[in-house]
Design an enzyme around this catalytic site. Structure first.
Site, PDB file in Angstrom:
ATOM      1  N   LYS A 255       2.945  -6.342   4.322  1.00  0.00           N
ATOM      2  CA  LYS A 255       3.224  -5.007   3.796  1.00  0.00           C
ATOM      3  C   LYS A 255       4.366  -4.961   2.787  1.00  0.00           C
ATOM      4  CE  LYS A 255       1.218  -2.237   7.429  1.00  0.00           C
ATOM      5  NZ  LYS A 255       1.433  -1.879   8.811  1.00  0.00           N
ATOM      6  N   ARG A 256       5.302  -5.862   2.936  1.00  0.00           N
ATOM      7  CA  ARG A 256       6.427  -5.765   2.006  1.00  0.00           C
ATOM      8  C   ARG A 256       6.028  -6.128   0.568  1.00  0.00           C
ATOM      9  NH1 ARG A 256       9.605 -11.349   2.424  1.00  0.00           N
ATOM     10  NH2 ARG A 256       8.300 -12.091   4.117  1.00  0.00           N
TER      11      ARG A 256
END
Ligand code: GLU
Length: 485
Positions: A255-256
């Protein structure tokens, strides 16, 4: 290849959303099966109750459906090798686990979880094999006392185990490096490590395609196949999809790095076909210059030889570019429909002209979320920098703009039928009459009504979209601003 019909399986765990890496596994399994006229099977691996997320199975179904990766067998459509949900196969796993105990390839373990793991200073990995050599009597007693137990694999203490992977080639490990892994947990549920072997065999899977994080466990699966006397399916382990970190290094896509689930990418304005096309190329090479392929074309050319060992890096820029190519190819009516859904914050008058607006946008965006941004002159018109009126190429200055704007308010004001061609015609006529270059006239007009240098269309198109009243008002506002400076 062999004469057996090819059968692949996609075996997701229902953990909430469809990670791009999982979708790529499904895609490769589908493409390979279809390329070989084989079957693509969906199996739900829900034995890890801790990771189970309510509703996650629906996400799996809907993602496969939207991606057009239709399975031939699965929990929702049945098949000859069901049930296709692991928690519905508990009896099967139990039966086979006991068979292994019987044959001496597995054993009861009554240790509580933590006390026998990795004792410090010992070379052994994982469980210390405390229960490996319990006497028949001890086992019987413990069972009688209803002591909780797990069943563990009895891995040979010496020798080696090898398997051939279609991507990574021959792999051999020392058995001494393998742990006596749990096959059946104390709650009666199998571990993934056990269930996958039983299911792949009973479901007649011929080729296992899965993430390369499973390579290290595969020798233990081989030992299980050997113990049962079963022929193991072929394996092809897939490279990992990486994401680029801010400092330039790479790590497993998460997700980052941005959106990593299929649903989120679609919400972000990407087309299913583009996502599918793009992720196919993350780990598989068509070995030709071309990059745009339809699903049908991919079925035609997909093979295991094209699977690559090196990890691919997910590039949102590349995906956006590819998405733009797919957007250009959409039927205008379809583009109109999809883009409309991304125009939620635009003023309502624009929606009445959406067919017209959509035509302007189709070749100008890569991702649907750009729709509102491209039209921000509609709702974000304010104190733009008046210096924008100055343009070297068209030889415009603030002073030259004053006259052009003033005159335009008159002749545009007398247009009754406010269409882009009438607007353009009026502007052209004016330029011709005064012997002015078209750009000299159009530049300040377009800037005055949009406040922007780059717009999704020319002067007449922008004015038409804005409507007569708003156009004249903006022209006047600009004049006032110049005069009040
Ligand atoms: N349930 C496993 C996962 O979601 C499947 C691995 C496999 O394909 O064998 O990672």
């Amino acid at each position: 290849m062999n004469d057996k019909a090819i059968r692949t399986r996609f075996a997701p765990s229902p953990t909430g959303y469809m990670h791009i890496g999982n979708l790529r596994t499904a895609l490769y399994c589908y493409l390979f099966a279809k390329h070989c006229n084989g079957k693509f099977i969906l199996r739900i691996e829900d034995t890890d109750q801790k990771r189970y997320v309510e509703g996650a199975t629906d996400v799996i179904y809907s993602t496969l459906k939207k991606s057009k990766l239709f399975h031939d067998e699965g929990p929702d459509i049945g098949g000859n090798y069901g049930p296709y949900v692991q928690t519905e196969r508990m009896e099967i796993y139990k039966k086979y686990a006991l068979e292994l105990v019987e044959k001496g390839f597995a054993y009861y373990c009554f240790c509580d979880k933590s006390s026998h793991e990795e004792k410090e200073g010992e070379a052994s990995i994982g469980y210390d094999r405390h229960c490996r050599n319990l006497s028949a009597e001890e086992i019987e007693n413990n069972l009688k006392l209803n002591k909780p137990y797990v069943i563990r694999q009895k891995v040979p203490l010496d020798g080696t185990t090898s398997f051939y992977d279609e991507v990574y080639g021959e792999i051999t490990v020392e058995n001494s490096t393998l742990d006596d892994q749990v096959l059946l947990k104390s709650d009666g549920l199998p571990t993934y490590n056990f269930a996958n072997v039983i299911d792949d065999h009973l479901m007649n899977i011929t080729h296992i395609l899965r993430g390369k994080e499973y390579i290290s466990s595969t020798p233990k699966y081989q030992l299980l196949y050997n113990a049962f006397g079963w022929e193991p399916p072929k394996t092809a382990h897939l490279s990992t999809i990486m994401g680029k970190n801010a400092d330039g290094s790479v790590s497993k896509l998460s997700k980052r790095h941005g959106s990593v689930s299929f649903e989120q990418l679609i919400k972000d304005g990407y087309l299913v076909e583009a996502v599918i096309n793009y992720i196919t190329l993350l780990g598989w090479s068509p070995r030709q210059e071309r990059e745009i392929f339809s699903l049908e074309e991919l079925i035609e050319i997909f093979d295991l030889e094209g699977l690559v060992k090196t990890n691919a890096i997910f590039s949102y820029e590349k995906l956006a570019w590819m998405n733009g190519e797919y957007i250009k190819k959409l039927a205008p009516s379809e583009f109109e429909k999809i883009s409309y859904d991304y125009a939620t914050n635009l003023p309502s008058f624009i929606k009445d002209k959406w067919t017209y607006v959509a035509k302007l946008l189709q070749n100008r965006i890569n991702v649907f979320t750009e729709v509102e941004d491209k039209l921000k002159f509609l709702y974000n018109y304010g104190e733009f920098d008046l210096e924008l009126l100055i343009n070297k190429k068209n030889k415009t200055t603030i002073e030259s703009s004053i006259q052009v704007l003033k005159d335009s308010i008159d002749y545009l004001g007398s247009i009754n039928d406010w269409t882009d061609s009438n607007i353009n015609e009026a502007i052209t006529q004016y330029s011709n009459q005064l012997n002015l270059k078209l750009g000299f006239v159009m530049w300040p007009l377009r800037i005055a009504v949009t406040g922007e240098v780059v717009t999704p269309g020319g002067c007449g198109e922008m004015m038409y979209i804005l409507g007569k009243e708003e156009t004249l008002s903006r022209l006047q506002q600009t004049l006032n601003r110049i005069e009040n400076k």
